[in-house]
Write a protein that holds these residues in place. Structure first.
Motif, PDB file in Angstrom:
ATOM      1  N   ALA A 236     -45.255  28.767  34.137  1.00 19.68           N
ATOM      2  CA  ALA A 236     -43.900  28.317  33.809  1.00 19.68           C
ATOM      3  C   ALA A 236     -43.224  29.346  32.912  1.00 19.68           C
ATOM      4  O   ALA A 236     -42.652  29.017  31.873  1.00 19.68           O
ATOM      5  CB  ALA A 236     -43.944  26.952  33.134  1.00 19.68           C
ATOM      6  N   ASP A 237     -43.302  30.622  33.303  1.00 20.80           N
ATOM      7  CA  ASP A 237     -42.669  31.701  32.529  1.00 20.80           C
ATOM      8  C   ASP A 237     -41.185  31.419  32.349  1.00 20.80           C
ATOM      9  O   ASP A 237     -40.495  30.964  33.272  1.00 20.80           O
ATOM     10  CB  ASP A 237     -42.849  33.043  33.235  1.00 20.80           C
ATOM     11  CG  ASP A 237     -44.296  33.527  33.149  1.00 20.80           C
ATOM     12  OD1 ASP A 237     -45.043  32.980  32.312  1.00 20.80           O
ATOM     13  OD2 ASP A 237     -44.675  34.411  33.929  1.00 20.80           O
ATOM     14  N   HIS A 238     -40.708  31.712  31.149  1.00 21.03           N
ATOM     15  CA  HIS A 238     -39.325  31.400  30.811  1.00 21.03           C
ATOM     16  C   HIS A 238     -38.666  32.643  30.220  1.00 21.03           C
ATOM     17  O   HIS A 238     -38.978  33.065  29.101  1.00 21.03           O
ATOM     18  CB  HIS A 238     -39.277  30.249  29.801  1.00 21.03           C
ATOM     19  CG  HIS A 238     -37.886  29.906  29.352  1.00 21.03           C
ATOM     20  ND1 HIS A 238     -36.983  29.258  30.151  1.00 21.03           N
ATOM     21  CD2 HIS A 238     -37.250  30.132  28.162  1.00 21.03           C
ATOM     22  CE1 HIS A 238     -35.865  29.079  29.484  1.00 21.03           C
ATOM     23  NE2 HIS A 238     -36.001  29.612  28.274  1.00 21.03           N
ATOM     24  N   GLY A 239     -37.739  33.265  30.984  1.00 28.42           N
ATOM     25  CA  GLY A 239     -37.036  34.446  30.502  1.00 28.42           C
ATOM     26  C   GLY A 239     -37.999  35.555  30.134  1.00 28.42           C
ATOM     27  O   GLY A 239     -38.845  35.963  30.920  1.00 28.42           O
TER      28      GLY A 239
ATOM     29  N   LYS B 193     -47.629  28.364  30.432  1.00 27.90           N
ATOM     30  CA  LYS B 193     -48.273  27.506  31.417  1.00 27.90           C
ATOM     31  C   LYS B 193     -48.192  26.051  30.973  1.00 27.90           C
ATOM     32  O   LYS B 193     -48.434  25.740  29.804  1.00 27.90           O
ATOM     33  CB  LYS B 193     -49.738  27.897  31.624  1.00 27.90           C
ATOM     34  CG  LYS B 193     -49.925  29.296  32.201  1.00 27.90           C
ATOM     35  CD  LYS B 193     -51.403  29.602  32.414  1.00 27.90           C
ATOM     36  CE  LYS B 193     -51.600  31.035  32.893  1.00 27.90           C
ATOM     37  NZ  LYS B 193     -50.983  31.264  34.209  1.00 27.90           N
ATOM     38  N   VAL B 194     -47.839  25.185  31.916  1.00 24.03           N
ATOM     39  CA  VAL B 194     -47.835  23.760  31.640  1.00 24.03           C
ATOM     40  C   VAL B 194     -49.215  23.213  32.037  1.00 24.03           C
ATOM     41  O   VAL B 194     -49.810  23.664  33.011  1.00 24.03           O
ATOM     42  CB  VAL B 194     -46.704  23.045  32.411  1.00 24.03           C
ATOM     43  CG1 VAL B 194     -46.886  23.150  33.904  1.00 24.03           C
ATOM     44  CG2 VAL B 194     -46.579  21.597  31.985  1.00 24.03           C
TER      45      VAL B 194
ATOM     46  N   ILE C  28     -43.717  16.133  38.831  1.00 26.62           N
ATOM     47  CA  ILE C  28     -43.973  15.760  37.440  1.00 26.62           C
ATOM     48  C   ILE C  28     -44.682  16.902  36.715  1.00 26.62           C
ATOM     49  O   ILE C  28     -45.644  17.466  37.243  1.00 26.62           O
ATOM     50  CB  ILE C  28     -44.854  14.486  37.332  1.00 26.62           C
ATOM     51  CG1 ILE C  28     -44.256  13.320  38.113  1.00 26.62           C
ATOM     52  CG2 ILE C  28     -45.038  14.086  35.862  1.00 26.62           C
ATOM     53  CD1 ILE C  28     -45.157  12.084  38.145  1.00 26.62           C
ATOM     54  N   LEU C  29     -44.202  17.246  35.531  1.00 25.34           N
ATOM     55  CA  LEU C  29     -44.890  18.185  34.645  1.00 25.34           C
ATOM     56  C   LEU C  29     -45.542  17.384  33.523  1.00 25.34           C
ATOM     57  O   LEU C  29     -44.944  16.437  33.007  1.00 25.34           O
ATOM     58  CB  LEU C  29     -43.902  19.182  34.043  1.00 25.34           C
ATOM     59  CG  LEU C  29     -43.084  20.039  35.009  1.00 25.34           C
ATOM     60  CD1 LEU C  29     -42.141  20.942  34.214  1.00 25.34           C
ATOM     61  CD2 LEU C  29     -43.988  20.873  35.898  1.00 25.34           C
ATOM     62  N   ILE C  30     -46.756  17.771  33.140  1.00 27.13           N
ATOM     63  CA  ILE C  30     -47.473  17.045  32.090  1.00 27.13           C
ATOM     64  C   ILE C  30     -47.978  18.030  31.049  1.00 27.13           C
ATOM     65  O   ILE C  30     -48.748  18.939  31.366  1.00 27.13           O
ATOM     66  CB  ILE C  30     -48.667  16.256  32.680  1.00 27.13           C
ATOM     67  CG1 ILE C  30     -48.174  15.299  33.770  1.00 27.13           C
ATOM     68  CG2 ILE C  30     -49.396  15.483  31.574  1.00 27.13           C
ATOM     69  CD1 ILE C  30     -49.280  14.689  34.592  1.00 27.13           C
ATOM     70  N   GLU C  31     -47.523  17.858  29.831  1.00 29.85           N
ATOM     71  CA  GLU C  31     -47.960  18.699  28.716  1.00 29.85           C
ATOM     72  C   GLU C  31     -48.821  17.849  27.790  1.00 29.85           C
ATOM     73  O   GLU C  31     -48.398  16.772  27.339  1.00 29.85           O
ATOM     74  CB  GLU C  31     -46.763  19.273  27.974  1.00 29.85           C
ATOM     75  CG  GLU C  31     -47.114  20.189  26.816  1.00 29.85           C
ATOM     76  CD  GLU C  31     -47.866  21.441  27.237  1.00 29.85           C
ATOM     77  OE1 GLU C  31     -48.525  22.056  26.365  1.00 29.85           O
ATOM     78  OE2 GLU C  31     -47.805  21.811  28.439  1.00 29.85           O
ATOM     79  N   CYS C  32     -50.025  18.313  27.507  1.00 30.33           N
ATOM     80  CA  CYS C  32     -50.995  17.530  26.731  1.00 30.33           C
ATOM     81  C   CYS C  32     -51.185  18.095  25.324  1.00 30.33           C
ATOM     82  O   CYS C  32     -51.147  19.306  25.127  1.00 30.33           O
ATOM     83  CB  CYS C  32     -52.345  17.510  27.452  1.00 30.33           C
ATOM     84  SG  CYS C  32     -52.258  16.961  29.173  1.00 30.33           S
TER      85      CYS C  32
ATOM     86  N   LEU D  85     -42.141  21.419  26.227  1.00 31.54           N
ATOM     87  CA  LEU D  85     -41.947  20.827  27.546  1.00 31.54           C
ATOM     88  C   LEU D  85     -40.532  21.102  28.053  1.00 31.54           C
ATOM     89  O   LEU D  85     -40.325  21.315  29.250  1.00 31.54           O
ATOM     90  CB  LEU D  85     -42.209  19.315  27.479  1.00 31.54           C
ATOM     91  CG  LEU D  85     -42.102  18.540  28.796  1.00 31.54           C
ATOM     92  CD1 LEU D  85     -43.119  19.051  29.809  1.00 31.54           C
ATOM     93  CD2 LEU D  85     -42.312  17.043  28.555  1.00 31.54           C
ATOM     94  N   TYR D  86     -39.570  21.128  27.133  1.00 35.08           N
ATOM     95  CA  TYR D  86     -38.177  21.410  27.478  1.00 35.08           C
ATOM     96  C   TYR D  86     -38.065  22.773  28.178  1.00 35.08           C
ATOM     97  O   TYR D  86     -37.352  22.925  29.173  1.00 35.08           O
ATOM     98  CB  TYR D  86     -37.332  21.387  26.204  1.00 35.08           C
ATOM     99  CG  TYR D  86     -35.852  21.608  26.386  1.00 35.08           C
ATOM    100  CD1 TYR D  86     -34.982  20.530  26.486  1.00 35.08           C
ATOM    101  CD2 TYR D  86     -35.321  22.891  26.444  1.00 35.08           C
ATOM    102  CE1 TYR D  86     -33.627  20.727  26.638  1.00 35.08           C
ATOM    103  CE2 TYR D  86     -33.967  23.103  26.598  1.00 35.08           C
ATOM    104  CZ  TYR D  86     -33.120  22.002  26.693  1.00 35.08           C
ATOM    105  OH  TYR D  86     -31.771  22.213  26.849  1.00 35.08           O
ATOM    106  N   ARG D  87     -38.777  23.778  27.658  1.00 31.55           N
ATOM    107  CA  ARG D  87     -38.730  25.121  28.265  1.00 31.55           C
ATOM    108  C   ARG D  87     -39.326  25.103  29.670  1.00 31.55           C
ATOM    109  O   ARG D  87     -38.772  25.687  30.598  1.00 31.55           O
ATOM    110  CB  ARG D  87     -39.497  26.123  27.403  1.00 31.55           C
ATOM    111  CG  ARG D  87     -38.902  26.380  26.035  1.00 31.55           C
ATOM    112  CD  ARG D  87     -39.441  27.667  25.427  1.00 31.55           C
ATOM    113  NE  ARG D  87     -40.899  27.699  25.379  1.00 31.55           N
ATOM    114  CZ  ARG D  87     -41.605  27.238  24.363  1.00 31.55           C
ATOM    115  NH1 ARG D  87     -40.997  26.665  23.342  1.00 31.55           N
ATOM    116  NH2 ARG D  87     -42.921  27.345  24.372  1.00 31.55           N
TER     117      ARG D  87
END
Length: 364
Positions: free
Chosen positions: A55-58, A64-65, A77-81, A96-98
């Motif tokens: 989930a690379d952002h900029g 990674k999620v 669905i994305l799940i962040e633990c 998680l927002y990113r």
């Protein structure tokens, strides 16, 4: 096994194991993956439950999620633990927002293995909302929460259906939070509104201060009265007047105590209050009249169907020390409490204790 049964089973496991689950990885293995399994997802299929999704952002690389659920070729669905007990909303929602903004998913879940916060993009497309629209707590849930959770079951997952109800869920949750805040500490606007309805004089600073205290007290008194009404309605009047019964755990014989004087047994107000609380908790699943109390010299037993082979819990209320033993899923869990109302904290275990006998009867 229905979803609610699977959730109760997982809830009981969490009660037993959470003290030893200290890391994020442990929470994933012990709690999160079984939760996804309960919802019908194949956690051993990496094309359905994808671990460590990129989930690379900029300019930020290597993002990674923890898990992504993929259905019909799309990430849904994305799940962040996080570790058990983590402050999810305050510290970790931004992460998680990113991830949310760089995937096609409409739902993000932030969890510590016990609490599951469900987010979407209801206010702005592809931009995760600041507030979750739904929260599920494995240690404290009822039938309404389970019904909402069922919408995320693999076999019934429908994006349009969830989105159509998510907005109401989100704002309902927000309103409940605001109402709770008002009951805990009434705001100036609330005090002013209520004062204007009952006081005809000029509202000076002194009047504001006076009515701030009065409003808080009135709200607490109202809540207390409503709770007492519910507890009283769950309690059979005949049982309040009945003097206790002593359980002989070594046989089926039961000795009835006609009065405290003849048996040495005296049912205390704390025991009656504890019984009312257990009965109110059990009323979600069974007719409350099926939950009965039998008092003995050393403890007060609460049973299902007036059957000493169906113990729900025992109240050990001494003069200086109180504890409760709960008989859930063939285990005895003894917990120390400082006041009777703390019994509410063990709602899931008490419901498990009742539920196990219902299951046995269904399969008998």
């Amino acid at each position: 096994m229905d979803l609610i049964d699977k959730l109760h089973e997982l809830s009981s496991r969490i009660q037993r194991q959470k003290a030893s689950v200290q890391t994020e990885e442990a929470a994933k293995t012990a709690f999160v993956l079984p939760f996804l399994q309960a919802l019908g997802y194949d956690v051993f299929n990496p094309s359905e439950v994808i671990p460590e999704l990129n989930a690379d952002h900029g300019v930020k690389k290597g993002e990674k999620v923890d898990y992504a659920i993929k259905l019909d070729g799309k990430i849904v669905i994305l799940i962040e633990c996080k570790p058990v007990g983590a402050e999810l909303e305050k510290k970790h929602a931004a992460q998680l927002y990113r991830y949310f903004s760089v995937t096609e998913s409409r739902f993000g879940v932030l969890t510590d293995g016990i609490r599951y916060l469900f987010y979407s993009d209801l206010e702005k497309d592809n931009c995760m909302d600041d507030r979750p629209f739904f929260e599920f707590n494995l240690l404290q849930f009822g039938e309404n929460e389970v019904e909402e959770l069922k919408k995320f079951n693999k076999n019934s997952f429908d994006l349009d259906t969830i989105i159509s109800t998510a907005s109401n869920l989100k704002y309902h949750k927000a309103l409940v939070s605001e109402i709770r805040a008002e009951f805990e500490q009434p705001s100036e606007d609330m005090v002013k509104l209520l004062t204007s309805r009952v006081y005809n004089g000029r509202i000076t600073q002194q009047v504001k201060e006076q009515f701030s205290e009065l409003t808080l007290k009135a709200m607490k008194d109202y809540v207390r009265a409503r709770v007492n009404e519910r507890l009283k309605s769950a309690l059979d009047t005949d049982l309040v007047e009945q003097h206790a019964v002593e359980i002989n755990t070594d046989s089926e014989d039961i000795a009835v105590a006609e009065s405290p004087d003849s048996s040495g047994i005296e049912t205390t107000s704390d025991e009656l209050e504890g019984f009312r609380i257990v009965r109110a908790i059990g009323a979600e699943f069974v007719d409350p009249e099926r939950i009965v109390m039998r008092d003995a010299k050393s403890y007060c037993a609460i049973l299902l169907d007036d059957n000493n082979r169906k113990p729900i819990c025992r109240l050990h209320f001494g003069k200086t020390k109180m504890s409760v033993t709960i008989f859930a899923l063939n285990n005895e869990t003894k917990v120390e409490i400082e006041k009777v109302t703390q019994i509410y904290q063990f709602r899931s275990l008490i419901q498990d204790a009742i539920h196990q006998y219902e299951q046995k009867e269904e399969f008998a």
